[in-house]
Write a protein that holds these residues in place. Structure first.
Motif: not given
Length: 110
Positions: A4-31
């Motif tokens: 279980r700890p080994a599986l959680l470690s592997v899962l954490a590494v895999v998820l950290s490699a994922c890219t995320t979309v920047a959330v618009a934090s101001n009106p210029l980004q929202q537009r």
């Protein structure tokens, strides 16, 4: 039990490699996030400079909205597909009455 700890470690590494979309934090980004840089430049004029980044991305500097004082200056990070990934004001003027900033008004985001 050790699985279980080994599986959680592997899962954490895999998820950290994922890219995320920047959330618009101001009106210029929202537009503008996700929109075509071509549409931006067609509406407001060409950039003043550009720098090629990693993976085919480009960082453009745009200046406009001249009038009373300093112009609006923004940086646009544009992906390989020519869509705006992020936009941020480098030089802007706030509205003393608390309304949209100069860049927000200039770029129809306010």
């Amino acid at each position: 039990m050790r699985f279980r700890p080994a599986l959680l470690s592997v899962l954490a590494v895999v998820l950290s490699a994922c890219t995320t979309v920047a959330v618009a934090s101001n009106p210029l980004q929202q537009r503008w996030n996700g929109k075509s840089a071509g549409a931006f430049f067609a509406a407001y004029g060409p950039p003043v400079s550009d720098i090629t980044g990693p993976g085919g991305s480009t960082l453009y500097s745009w200046r406009g909205g001249y009038g009373r004082g300093n112009p609006c200056v923004v940086e646009l990070s544009v992906g390989k597909d020519y869509s705006i990934k992020t936009i941020r004001a480098v030089s802007d003027r706030t509205d003393p009455k608390g309304g949209p900033s100069h860049c927000e008004k200039t770029l129809d985001a306010g």
